[in-house]
Design a protein around this motif. Structure first.
Motif, mmCIF file in Angstrom:
data_model
loop_
_atom_site.group_PDB
_atom_site.id
_atom_site.type_symbol
_atom_site.label_atom_id
_atom_site.label_comp_id
_atom_site.label_asym_id
_atom_site.label_seq_id
_atom_site.Cartn_x
_atom_site.Cartn_y
_atom_site.Cartn_z
ATOM 1 N N VAL A 54 1.006 14.554 -6.505
ATOM 2 C CA VAL A 54 -0.093 13.585 -6.565
ATOM 3 C C VAL A 54 -0.878 13.551 -5.245
ATOM 4 N N CYS A 57 -3.276 16.374 -5.240
ATOM 5 C CA CYS A 57 -4.405 16.096 -6.128
ATOM 6 C C CYS A 57 -5.413 15.186 -5.434
ATOM 7 N N LEU A 58 -4.926 14.147 -4.786
ATOM 8 C CA LEU A 58 -5.822 13.223 -4.095
ATOM 9 C C LEU A 58 -6.534 13.899 -2.919
ATOM 10 N N CYS A 108 -2.555 11.383 -11.237
ATOM 11 C CA CYS A 108 -3.647 11.337 -10.287
ATOM 12 C C CYS A 108 -4.683 10.276 -10.699
#
Length: 117
Positions: A54, A57-58, A108
């Motif tokens: 995650v 993704c960020l 996400c």
């Protein structure tokens, strides 16, 4: 060779008891088969990999030059279309793979908090 009279009922009692303990163990006792344990381990590992990815993704979303436009697209998408829209941004693609990951897209989206929640 002769057996005592109690041998036959004793053996039957032991067998019935073993079956009863096995049934109780597998239904309520938490026992599992090897295949079930492997399935649970695979599921847990997949969830942990998703959670670990995650932040990637960020970071990809923050580094994207078209971030504002993509975020607007995500916000305008209906709730059931957001996962597909997130997958189209490319942010939910695991490094080393070509296809986006659905679970990573969901995680996400939850971290992005597009609804202001």
């Amino acid at each position: 060779m002769t057996f005592p009279e109690w041998t036959k009922p004793g053996v039957y009692g032991a067998l019935v008891g073993a079956v009863a303990v096995s049934i109780l163990g597998f239904t309520w006792g938490g026992w599992t088969t090897e295949g079930g344990a492997e399935e649970m381990a695979d599921s847990f590992a997949s969830e942990q990999v998703t959670l670990a990815m995650v932040p990637v993704c960020l970071d990809l979303s923050e580094a994207d030059a078209e971030r504002t436009a993509k975020l607007e697209t995500l916000q305008e998408a209906s709730s059931y279309q957001r996962r597909n829209a997130m997958m189209e941004t490319g942010w939910a693609t695991l490094p080393g793979t070509e296809d986006p990951n659905r679970d990573l897209a969901d995680a996400c989206l939850a971290k992005l908090a597009l609804d202001g929640s």
